[in-house]
Enzyme design. Structure first.
Site, PDB file in Angstrom:
ATOM      1  N   ASP A 157       0.738  -1.134   0.064  1.00  0.00           N
ATOM      2  CA  ASP A 157       0.007  -0.110  -0.041  1.00  0.00           C
ATOM      3  C   ASP A 157       0.943   1.270  -0.118  1.00  0.00           C
ATOM      4  OD1 ASP A 157      -2.500  -1.783   0.319  1.00  0.00           O
ATOM      5  OD2 ASP A 157      -1.627  -2.133   2.336  1.00  0.00           O
ATOM      6  N   HIS A 185      -4.949  -3.381   6.436  1.00  0.00           N
ATOM      7  CA  HIS A 185      -4.738  -3.617   4.834  1.00  0.00           C
ATOM      8  C   HIS A 185      -6.103  -3.978   4.270  1.00  0.00           C
ATOM      9  CE1 HIS A 185      -2.974  -4.956   1.333  1.00  0.00           C
ATOM     10  NE2 HIS A 185      -3.494  -6.248   1.537  1.00  0.00           N
TER      11      HIS A 185
HETATM   12  P1  NDP Z   1      -1.785 -15.733  -3.996  1.00  0.00           P
HETATM   13  O1  NDP Z   1      -0.359 -16.269  -3.826  1.00  0.00           O
HETATM   14  O2  NDP Z   1      -2.062 -14.951  -5.084  1.00  0.00           O
HETATM   15  O3  NDP Z   1      -2.145 -14.961  -2.396  1.00  0.00           O
HETATM   16  C1  NDP Z   1      -1.798 -15.432  -1.416  1.00  0.00           C
HETATM   17  C2  NDP Z   1      -2.503 -14.474  -0.187  1.00  0.00           C
HETATM   18  O4  NDP Z   1      -1.906 -13.116  -0.230  1.00  0.00           O
HETATM   19  C3  NDP Z   1      -3.933 -14.130  -0.568  1.00  0.00           C
HETATM   20  O5  NDP Z   1      -4.441 -14.347   1.141  1.00  0.00           O
HETATM   21  C4  NDP Z   1      -4.146 -12.911  -0.760  1.00  0.00           C
HETATM   22  O6  NDP Z   1      -5.273 -12.192  -0.304  1.00  0.00           O
HETATM   23  C5  NDP Z   1      -2.944 -12.377  -0.091  1.00  0.00           C
HETATM   24  N1  NDP Z   1      -2.440 -10.940  -0.583  1.00  0.00           N
HETATM   25  C6  NDP Z   1      -1.961 -10.198   0.025  1.00  0.00           C
HETATM   26  N2  NDP Z   1      -1.891  -8.997  -0.684  1.00  0.00           N
HETATM   27  C7  NDP Z   1      -2.151  -9.087  -1.814  1.00  0.00           C
HETATM   28  C8  NDP Z   1      -2.198  -8.581  -2.899  1.00  0.00           C
HETATM   29  N3  NDP Z   1      -1.693  -7.205  -3.035  1.00  0.00           N
HETATM   30  N4  NDP Z   1      -2.454  -8.988  -4.143  1.00  0.00           N
HETATM   31  C9  NDP Z   1      -2.747 -10.263  -4.208  1.00  0.00           C
HETATM   32  N5  NDP Z   1      -2.885 -11.059  -3.109  1.00  0.00           N
HETATM   33  C10 NDP Z   1      -2.464 -10.453  -1.964  1.00  0.00           C
HETATM   34  O7  NDP Z   1      -2.786 -16.915  -3.864  1.00  0.00           O
HETATM   35  P2  NDP Z   1      -2.805 -18.438  -4.620  1.00  0.00           P
HETATM   36  O8  NDP Z   1      -4.302 -18.709  -4.215  1.00  0.00           O
HETATM   37  O9  NDP Z   1      -2.099 -18.404  -5.917  1.00  0.00           O
HETATM   38  O10 NDP Z   1      -2.030 -19.076  -3.601  1.00  0.00           O
HETATM   39  C11 NDP Z   1      -2.185 -19.606  -2.218  1.00  0.00           C
HETATM   40  C12 NDP Z   1      -1.697 -20.638  -1.903  1.00  0.00           C
HETATM   41  O11 NDP Z   1      -1.959 -20.997  -0.630  1.00  0.00           O
HETATM   42  C13 NDP Z   1      -2.176 -21.882  -2.495  1.00  0.00           C
HETATM   43  O12 NDP Z   1      -1.062 -22.573  -2.878  1.00  0.00           O
HETATM   44  C14 NDP Z   1      -2.851 -22.850  -1.198  1.00  0.00           C
HETATM   45  O13 NDP Z   1      -2.806 -24.257  -1.587  1.00  0.00           O
HETATM   46  C15 NDP Z   1      -1.958 -22.307  -0.245  1.00  0.00           C
HETATM   47  N6  NDP Z   1      -2.645 -22.314   1.264  1.00  0.00           N
HETATM   48  C16 NDP Z   1      -1.824 -22.617   2.207  1.00  0.00           C
HETATM   49  C17 NDP Z   1      -2.298 -22.593   3.477  1.00  0.00           C
HETATM   50  C18 NDP Z   1      -1.374 -23.262   4.415  1.00  0.00           C
HETATM   51  O14 NDP Z   1       0.079 -23.418   4.404  1.00  0.00           O
HETATM   52  N7  NDP Z   1      -1.849 -23.627   5.791  1.00  0.00           N
HETATM   53  C19 NDP Z   1      -3.455 -22.362   3.864  1.00  0.00           C
HETATM   54  C20 NDP Z   1      -4.515 -21.864   2.565  1.00  0.00           C
HETATM   55  C21 NDP Z   1      -4.077 -21.900   1.473  1.00  0.00           C
HETATM   56  P3  NDP Z   1      -6.788 -12.269  -1.346  1.00  0.00           P
HETATM   57  O15 NDP Z   1      -7.352 -13.442  -1.024  1.00  0.00           O
HETATM   58  O16 NDP Z   1      -7.276 -11.196  -0.342  1.00  0.00           O
HETATM   59  O17 NDP Z   1      -6.199 -11.851  -2.490  1.00  0.00           O
END
Ligand code: NDP
Length: 329
Positions: A157, A185
Site C-alpha cells: 500500500d 490492510h
Molecule cells: P496468492 O499467492 O495470489 O495470494 C496469497 C494470499 O496473499 C491471499 O490471501 C491474498 O489475499 C494475499 N495478498 C495479500 N496482498 C495481496 C495483493 N496485493 N495482491 C494479491 N494477493 C494479496 O494466492 P494463490 O491462491 O495463488 O496461492 C495461495 C496458496 O496458499 C495456495 O497454493 C494454497 O494451497 C495455499 N494455502 C496454504 C495454506 C497453508 O499453508 N496452511 C492455507 C491456505 C492456502 P486475497 O485473497 O485477499 O487476494
C-alpha cells in the site's frame, strides 16, 4: 551464515514470485545463504514441489536446501524468517465471519507451530488476508514469543501511494518519502501524505500547484486509487497483483532485518500509540532499528487524519471481536 526461511502457500502465485528473488539474494544480500521450507496444504504440495524443481534448475549459489511439506512442525523447524502467504480466499457467498473463522483455523495452529519449532529469534510477516487479523491470531497462539515478532504487510500500500505521488508530481519515486499507511490492510486503510516530502520539501505545497484543491484530491482521487489499486490490477491484468505483492514483502522483511534510513509502514502490535487499542496489529509509520520495528511517535494528526485512522482501527476492533466471539482468540 545460512538463514532458514519458511514460506506458507509456497505453491501459490505470490509464493512463486517470492522464491526466485529470495534465492537470487534480493532479500538478504549476495553473501547470505538461504534454506527454504515450503509449507503447503495437501492440495498445494505438487505446485510447491514443482517450484522446488525449478529452484534446482536456477542453480542459485546462495540456495542451500529446499524442503516441501504439509506438516507445520517440519515447515517451521528452525525458521529465522516466516512469510505467511497461504490463506483462505473469500469464496462465493462467504460471509466475513466465515472468512475470519476459516483463517483463524489456519493462523492459530501456525502461530502455535512457530512458537514450538521456529528459531527463538523468528520474525513473522503475514501476507495472506485479512493480514492484520491473521497476524493477531498467530501472535496470540504463539505462546512464549513476543507479539512484536508478528507483523502484517502494508508495504505494498505504501509503495503504491509513493508511486502515485511520484507520477502526479512527475518526479522519481525515490525522491518521495514518508508516506505511511495507517490502520488495516483493507479498503479503510489511510495513506497519509501530511508528513510526506519530495526532494526533502513538504509534498503538500508541490501538490497544490498541480492538483489545486489538495484535500479534495486526497479524498476523491488519491486515497481511493491507492486503496482500490488491487481491484484495478485485477480488472486490467485479469488476475490479482502478484509480483508487486512479493516485491513489497521482500522490502518489508529486508528492512526489518537490515534497518531503514527513513520511515516506512508495517502492521505491528499496538501498545496504545496514537490511541490505537493495545494488542491490535495496525499499520503505523515505523522505523527498523537494530532488527526491531519502532513506531514513529509524536506526529501531529489533523482532524481529517484522525477520522480516517479511527475508522480503519474501528474495523480492526470489529475483526478482533468477530474472532473472539467465535471463541478463536
Ligand atoms: P496468492 O499467492 O495470489 O495470494 C496469497 C494470499 O496473499 C491471499 O490471501 C491474498 O489475499 C494475499 N495478498 C495479500 N496482498 C495481496 C495483493 N496485493 N495482491 C494479491 N494477493 C494479496 O494466492 P494463490 O491462491 O495463488 O496461492 C495461495 C496458496 O496458499 C495456495 O497454493 C494454497 O494451497 C495455499 N494455502 C496454504 C495454506 C497453508 O499453508 N496452511 C492455507 C491456505 C492456502 P486475497 O485473497 O485477499 O487476494
Amino acid at each position: 551464515m545460512t538463514t532458514t526461511i519458511t514460506i506458507t502457500g509456497a505453491g501459490g502465485q505470490i509464493g512463486y514470485a517470492l522464491l526466485f528473488r529470495i534465492a537470487a539474494g534480493d532479500l538478504l544480500g549476495p553473501d547470505e545463504k538461504v534454506r527454504f521450507r515450503l509449507l503447503e496444504i495437501p492440495q498445494g504440495l505438487a505446485a510447491a514441489e514443482g517450484a522446488a524443481l525449478e529452484l534446482q534448475d536456477g542453480a542459485f549459489g546462495l540456495l542451500q536446501h529446499v524442503e516441501v511439506t504439509d506438516d507445520p512442525a517440519v515447515g517451521f523447524d528452525g525458521a529465522d524468517l516466516a512469510l505467511l502467504v497461504g490463506a483462505r480466499p473469500r469464496g462465493p457467498g462467504m460471509e466475513r465471519a466465515d472468512l475470519l473463522a476459516a483463517n483463524a483455523g489456519i493462523f492459530g495452529p501456525q502461530g502455535a507451530a512457530i512458537a514450538a519449532n521456529a528459531a527463538s529469534g523468528v520474525r513473522v510477516t503475514v501476507v495472506g488476508n485479512p493480514a492484520n487479523t491473521n497476524a493477531l491470531i498467530a501472535a496470540a497462539s504463539a505462546e512464549g514469543l513476543p507479539a512484536e515478532r508478528f507483523t502484517a504487510l502494508t508495504r505494498l500500500d505504501e509503495n503504491r501511494a509513493r508511486a502515485q505521488l511520484a507520477l502526479t508530481l512527475g518526479t522519481p519515486v525515490e525522491t518521495v518519502r514518508r508516506v505511511p499507511i495507517w490502520g488495516n490492510h483493507s479498503a479503510t486503510q489511510f495513506p497519509d501524505i501530511s508528513h510526506a516530502t519530495v526532494g526533502g520539501e513538504p509534498v503538500a505545497a508541490a501538490l497544490e500547484q498541480i492538483v489545486g484543491d489538495v484535500p479534495a484530491w486526497l479524498d476523491q482521487t488519491f486515497i481511493p486509487r491507492v486503496a482500490k489499486r488491487g481491484a484495478e490490477i485485477i480488472e486490467v491484468r485479469g488476475s490479482s497483483s502478484v509480483a508487486s505483492a512479493a516485491n513489497a514483502a521482500i522490502d518489508h522483511v529486508r528492512d526489518w532485518v537490515h534497518g531503514t534510513e527513513d520511515w516506512t509502514s508495517a502492521g505491528v502490535v499496538s501498545h496504545g500509540e496514537y490511541g490505537v487499542p493495545e494488542g491490535l496489529i495496525s499499520s503505523f509509520p515505523v522505523r527498523s532499528v537494530d532488527g526491531e520495528w519502532q513506531i514513529v511517535e509524536g506526529l501531529e494528526l489533523s482532524d481529517f487524519a484522525r477520522g480516517r485512522i479511527d475508522a480503519s482501527v474501528a474495523e480492526l476492533v470489529e475483526e478482533r471481536e468477530a474472532v473472539r466471539s467465535l471463541g478463536m482468540l
